[in-house]
Design an enzyme around this catalytic site. Sequence first.
Site, PDB file in Angstrom:
ATOM      1  CB  CYS A 197      22.963  34.037  96.763  1.00  0.00           C
ATOM      2  SG  CYS A 197      24.502  34.954  96.975  1.00  0.00           S
ATOM      3  CB  CYS A 203      27.045  33.337  97.084  1.00  0.00           C
ATOM      4  SG  CYS A 203      25.906  34.115  95.913  1.00  0.00           S
TER       5      CYS A 203
END
Length: 304
Positions: A205, A123
Amino acid sequence: MANYEFSPVSEDRPCCRLSRTVQICLGVGLLILITLIVSLLFIFLWPRSLLVWKGKPTTNHFPEIFLGRCLVYTQILRPEMRDQDCKKILSTFKRAFVSKNPCNITREDYEPLVKLVTQTIPCNTSLFWSKSKDLAHQYTRVQGKMFTLEDTLLGYIADNLTWCGDPSTSDMNYDSCPQWNENCPNNSVSMFWDVISKKFAEAACGVVQVMLNGSLPEPFYKNSIFGSVEVYNLDPSKVHKLQAWVMHSLEAGSSNSCSGSSINELKLIMDKRNITFACQDNHRPVRFVQCVQNPEHPSCRATI
């Protein structure tokens, strides 16, 4: 008493004969059958010429380049992916388009490939780009922890390569391949990038970044892969924020900025998708990368 003479029946004489009409029909039927068999043999055995296109052909030594890049990536650059089977990846990749018309490739043709190659991108490390490929790649090489699509395994392998197949052969077409604008939008190369771009966006993400070219009239171009594929496949349940970096070329100067209508269009799309949007002109760390090549530029002296 009358004398009767019986003529013996010859054992060689047939007891019946086929009529001339039947003989003719059988002859015609046999001739048609032979013609059909010869035609089929001609179709399946006679070498057929490749389809001719206007674009560059499959890159020379494509399988060797493919395997070489795969091994460099999995054994040196990302040793955590050393368990990937490069030969199997190559064979799965080729099955998507060999022996097929290169203008009739579908997204489904590449699905076995993207299912085979699994890679987790951490992420907050996904960097998208549009019309700023070289600068984005220079930045990720220096920064070291961020990933463009071409920093993933499949993107790294296929970057700057050309490939296509042909219905007449089980090999790749080393004579010619369709151009992007040759009335052939569903070609082997474009479908590949479309599929893996979609997967890259779906996997993103946290906070994701996009580098846009502010020296163009439209930094956000809605018909680009970023504008037509990646933007709409960011998952709002995983992506909290899209951070845009509008970079201006040192030589070309500024043509557009975060306050322009093009960037505002991107912001509206993000608002509708419930993803926070932020924009910055000439992100300082990326500007440093630009200045390495032209340190005497006035804006670089100010930056340094």
